[in-house]
Scaffold this motif. Structure first.
Motif, PDB file in Angstrom:
ATOM      1  N   ILE A 170      18.078  14.133  84.375  1.00  0.00           N
ATOM      2  CA  ILE A 170      16.851  13.961  85.142  1.00  0.00           C
ATOM      3  C   ILE A 170      17.110  13.860  86.638  1.00  0.00           C
ATOM      4  N   VAL A 171      18.317  13.468  87.041  1.00  0.00           N
ATOM      5  CA  VAL A 171      18.577  13.297  88.467  1.00  0.00           C
ATOM      6  C   VAL A 171      18.416  14.599  89.241  1.00  0.00           C
ATOM      7  N   PHE A 172      18.589  15.733  88.570  1.00  0.00           N
ATOM      8  CA  PHE A 172      18.485  17.005  89.285  1.00  0.00           C
ATOM      9  C   PHE A 172      17.044  17.494  89.394  1.00  0.00           C
ATOM     10  N   GLU A 173      16.134  16.927  88.638  1.00  0.00           N
ATOM     11  CA  GLU A 173      14.709  17.217  88.766  1.00  0.00           C
ATOM     12  C   GLU A 173      14.408  18.708  88.818  1.00  0.00           C
ATOM     13  N   GLY A 174      15.118  19.482  88.044  1.00  0.00           N
ATOM     14  CA  GLY A 174      14.851  20.907  88.008  1.00  0.00           C
ATOM     15  C   GLY A 174      15.467  21.704  89.132  1.00  0.00           C
ATOM     16  N   ASN A 175      16.367  21.114  89.921  1.00  0.00           N
ATOM     17  CA  ASN A 175      16.961  21.849  91.032  1.00  0.00           C
ATOM     18  C   ASN A 175      17.772  23.044  90.562  1.00  0.00           C
ATOM     19  N   LEU A 176      18.576  22.850  89.527  1.00  0.00           N
ATOM     20  CA  LEU A 176      19.523  23.867  89.105  1.00  0.00           C
ATOM     21  C   LEU A 176      18.809  25.001  88.390  1.00  0.00           C
ATOM     22  N   ALA A 177      19.387  26.186  88.471  1.00  0.00           N
ATOM     23  CA  ALA A 177      18.717  27.391  87.968  1.00  0.00           C
ATOM     24  C   ALA A 177      18.344  27.276  86.495  1.00  0.00           C
ATOM     25  N   VAL A 178      19.174  26.623  85.705  1.00  0.00           N
ATOM     26  CA  VAL A 178      18.911  26.543  84.274  1.00  0.00           C
ATOM     27  C   VAL A 178      17.675  25.708  83.971  1.00  0.00           C
TER      28      VAL A 178
ATOM     29  N   SER B 196      18.632  12.590  94.174  1.00  0.00           N
ATOM     30  CA  SER B 196      18.475  11.203  94.588  1.00  0.00           C
ATOM     31  C   SER B 196      18.617  10.302  93.370  1.00  0.00           C
ATOM     32  N   ASP B 197      18.671   8.992  93.627  1.00  0.00           N
ATOM     33  CA  ASP B 197      18.795   8.022  92.533  1.00  0.00           C
ATOM     34  C   ASP B 197      17.454   7.396  92.176  1.00  0.00           C
ATOM     35  N   GLU B 198      16.347   8.033  92.589  1.00  0.00           N
ATOM     36  CA  GLU B 198      15.040   7.418  92.383  1.00  0.00           C
ATOM     37  C   GLU B 198      14.674   7.275  90.912  1.00  0.00           C
TER      38      GLU B 198
ATOM     39  N   SER C  81      19.890   1.730  87.405  1.00  0.00           N
ATOM     40  CA  SER C  81      21.157   1.148  86.987  1.00  0.00           C
ATOM     41  C   SER C  81      22.146   1.116  88.146  1.00  0.00           C
ATOM     42  N   SER C  82      23.092   0.194  88.064  1.00  0.00           N
ATOM     43  CA  SER C  82      24.142   0.134  89.080  1.00  0.00           C
ATOM     44  C   SER C  82      25.267   1.119  88.785  1.00  0.00           C
ATOM     45  N   GLN C  83      25.202   1.789  87.646  1.00  0.00           N
ATOM     46  CA  GLN C  83      26.169   2.818  87.285  1.00  0.00           C
ATOM     47  C   GLN C  83      25.426   4.102  86.943  1.00  0.00           C
ATOM     48  N   LEU C  84      25.786   5.184  87.623  1.00  0.00           N
ATOM     49  CA  LEU C  84      25.192   6.486  87.327  1.00  0.00           C
ATOM     50  C   LEU C  84      26.189   7.323  86.536  1.00  0.00           C
TER      51      LEU C  84
END
Length: 288
Positions: free
Chosen positions: A177-185, A202-204, A208-211
């Motif tokens: 979910i962090v890429f929010e559809g940025n990547l082509a796939v 972004s981390d929105e 969590s304190s660990q990604l």
């Protein structure tokens, strides 16, 4: 006949809408403006490129006689030296993390311009794991790093294939979910098509304190000459994040029949360009 009139009206509406969107491209200005560009890494020397142009997309001309002053936490560090072709450098100094930097440019033909950036601290990659799955033709990675959930942070992930003779940027894919559809796939709607190819995030969506991020390469796209992978995690200033995403959106416009109005992001008032910063951590792992 009514149907024919309806089709004509629809065509004119689409034509007018397309023309309106084209107005997004910065129009030629009679008076030239300065263009300052500087993307500086923590622990790197400070370089600035200064040019003049009447339009962001027209040929620019180098400015070699400006007075460029660098400030750290509101205190002057001194002036940058011109090296060549509008490139200036501040000698014997490297950018520090978590520090406020400001730059001012004075030239007799232009109004003074200023810009600032708060350099981000380096975020350390805790662990990278590689999993080969030859059945589905993928090489999958998991990346772990610490993130402060009390504030907004911005990142960019690059994956490079390295051999004895070359290093190349690799396409990677992810459903996280962090890429929010940025990547082509992940192209699924209009907004995501505008950002297809962006590697920033972004981390929105994380509290969590660990990604932990999972991403993969397609084995058919990996050169057999590659012997190792270099995983690069960039901690971006917000200005750099906005700049990267606006740049990708503009690059994607030629491939879309319709698009939102998008200007190349700038944090410099009264001029073109960007003055921003980032920090970098990387891990290198052998290709399995």
């Amino acid at each position: 006949m009514n149907c024919f009139k309806y089709l004509i009206c629809l065509f004119l509406f689409v034509l007018l809408y397309s023309c309106e969107e084209e107005e997004n491209v910065p129009q030629t200005k009679e008076k030239p403006m300065l263009a300052l560009n500087s993307l500086i890494g923590v622990d790197s020397s400070i370089h600035v490129n200064l040019t003049m142009s009447t339009d962001l997309y027209e040929e620019s001309h180098s400015i070699t006689d400006a007075i460029i002053t660098l400030y750290k936490n509101k205190q002057s560090l001194g002036q940058l030296n011109h090296k060549s072709n509008g490139n200036y450098e501040y000698p014997n100094y490297h950018l520090e993390g978590q520090t406020n930097y400001e730059i001012s440019v004075i030239h007799p033909d232009f109004a003074e311009i200023k810009a600032s950036t708060i350099s981000p601290e380096k975020v350390i990659i805790d662990k990278v794991e590689q999993i080969n799955n030859y059945k589905d033709g993928k090489t999958t990675f998991t990346l772990n790093f610490s993130d402060d959930p009390t504030k907004n942070d911005y990142y960019m992930l690059l994956v490079k294939g390295v051999s004895a003779d070359f290093s190349q940027l690799l396409n990677y894919y992810s459903n996280d979910i962090v890429f929010e559809g940025n990547l082509a796939v992940n192209e699924t709607d209009f907004e995501q098509n505008m950002l297809a190819g962006s590697r920033s995030f972004s981390d929105e969506n994380s509290k969590s304190s660990q990604l932990t991020i999972s991403f993969y390469l397609l084995n058919d796209e990996i050169s057999t000459d590659i012997s190792e992978y270099r995983i690069e995690l960039y901690h971006l200033s917000k200005d750099y994040y906005n700049y990267e995403r606006s740049y990708v959106a503009i690059e994607n416009r030629d491939n879309l029949p319709f698009y939102n109005k998008t200007r190349l992001y700038s944090n410099i008032e009264g001029a073109f360009g960007i003055f921003s910063s980032y920090s970098l951590d990387l891990k290198t792992i052998s290709k399995q």
